[in-house]
Design an enzyme around this catalytic site. Structure first.
Site, mmCIF file in Angstrom:
data_model
loop_
_atom_site.group_PDB
_atom_site.id
_atom_site.type_symbol
_atom_site.label_atom_id
_atom_site.label_comp_id
_atom_site.label_asym_id
_atom_site.label_seq_id
_atom_site.Cartn_x
_atom_site.Cartn_y
_atom_site.Cartn_z
ATOM 1 N N ASN A 46 8.789 -6.422 -3.508
ATOM 2 C CA ASN A 46 8.075 -5.159 -3.360
ATOM 3 C C ASN A 46 8.470 -4.419 -2.094
ATOM 4 O O ASN A 46 8.750 -3.218 -2.129
ATOM 5 C CB ASN A 46 6.561 -5.428 -3.355
ATOM 6 N N LYS A 80 5.564 1.053 2.436
ATOM 7 C CA LYS A 80 4.577 1.187 1.369
ATOM 8 C C LYS A 80 3.450 2.072 1.882
ATOM 9 O O LYS A 80 2.430 1.614 2.398
ATOM 10 C CB LYS A 80 4.040 -0.189 0.955
ATOM 11 N N ASP A 274 1.260 -6.842 -2.880
ATOM 12 C CA ASP A 274 1.314 -6.964 -4.348
ATOM 13 C C ASP A 274 1.724 -8.354 -4.828
ATOM 14 O O ASP A 274 2.406 -8.474 -5.863
ATOM 15 C CB ASP A 274 2.257 -5.908 -4.937
#
Length: 313
Positions: A46, A80, A274
């Site tokens: 991720n 992110k 995640d």
């Protein structure tokens, strides 16, 4: 004076040639991915956790993809920015993250996909990434972001918003094309179903083809449970249904998607972001082998001609 005039116009010429070269390279990769059989793979962790981790993941994922026979584009994020909590790990940031991704790209000779959140990031990201990804939350409202990404000349992968009907992606893809970039893909990643949950409607994988471009299925984020996991400090984070990733992936390849997007981690239980929806690296080859087998026997990419004339014995 004539000589000086030629010199002053040279940079403009060089810039134009550079843009054409970038577009040609992107078009070549785009055509390779479109022609991939039975599908192409966008995969990786991720977020960039460290240079050492990214290199290790790229090495193993490339080995598996090559063994299974799938074209690979390696994925990871430098930032992110859309985390549920302000306390969540975000990554190394734009400058350091792009340096790491460029090193991985050169070391393992693999194309790179990463996401952007602001129009101002696109030019720098376009110098490294082969595919620029538009996050789902930004697929519709942020026209300036789509245009800025398109103008890099790189392939654009637009994730369908969790709040959007598949028909919306026709307009999103058209924004990229109208900005002069025909190399666009759209990605299904689930639809909000009440609070803290997503559903994957297989019909969307068919309807989203109206965007007239390659269709990708994100089989990991599609199983998120947004803000569905309570933390010890009283906050919340996204949960997920990792055990259903094979179910959604099998469905997607049977329907006949052009590409599979999946986040993969060597230790998903301890992934900083995640974790509940990242697929274990140790099971990547096993799952991909099965998906390839399903895709090869499915006729999902072929249009089914339905004959409605009355049946007679």
């Amino acid at each position: 004076m004539r000589f000086l005039a030629q010199i002053t116009t040279l940079p403009v010429f060089v810039i134009k040639v550079s843009k054409v070269a970038k577009m040609d390279a992107s078009t070549s990769l785009y055509n390779q991915l479109k022609a991939a059989e039975p599908f192409f793979l966008l995969a990786g962790p991720n977020v960039i956790e460290s240079e050492e981790h990214i290199f290790r993941m790229a090495k193993h994922i490339k080995h598996v993809a090559t063994k299974v026979g799938l074209p690979l584009v390696f994925k990871s994020s430098f930032d992110k920015a859309n985390r549920t909590s302000s306390k969540s790990f975000r990554g190394p940031g734009l400058t350091e993250g792009l340096k790491i991704l460029e090193k991985v790209k050169l070391a393992y000779d693999i194309p790179i996909i990463t996401d952007v959140h602001e129009a101002s990031q696109c030019e720098e990201v376009g110098k490294v990434a082969d595919i620029i990804q538009i996050p789902a939350f930004l697929c519709r409202q942020q026209t300036d972001l789509l245009v800025a990404a398109a103008k890099t000349g790189k392939i654009i992968n637009i994730k369908k918003g969790q709040f959007c009907a598949p028909s919306v992606m026709v307009n999103s893809a058209e924004k990229v094309r109208l900005a002069g970039n025909p190399n666009v893909m759209v990605c299904e990643r689930g639809t909000m179903f009440g609070y803290n949950d997503l559903i994957v409607d297989p019909r969307n994988l068919e309807w989203i083809r109206e965007a007239n471009c390659p269709v990708v299925a994100d089989v990991t984020h599609a199983l998120q449970q947004p803000a569905g996991r309570k933390l010890d400090d009283g906050g919340v984070a996204s949960g997920g249904l990792r055990e259903l990733i094979p179910c959604i992936a099998r469905t997607a390849v049977a329907v006949g998607v052009d590409g599979i997007f999946m986040e993969v981690h060597d230790d998903p239980s301890n992934a900083p972001v995640d974790g509940p929806t990242q697929w274990p690296l140790r099971h990547l080859e096993e799952l991909l082998v099965e998906l390839v087998a399903i895709a090869r026997v499915s006729k999902g990419k072929q249009h089914f001609n339905i004959d409605l004339t009355p049946y007679r014995d």
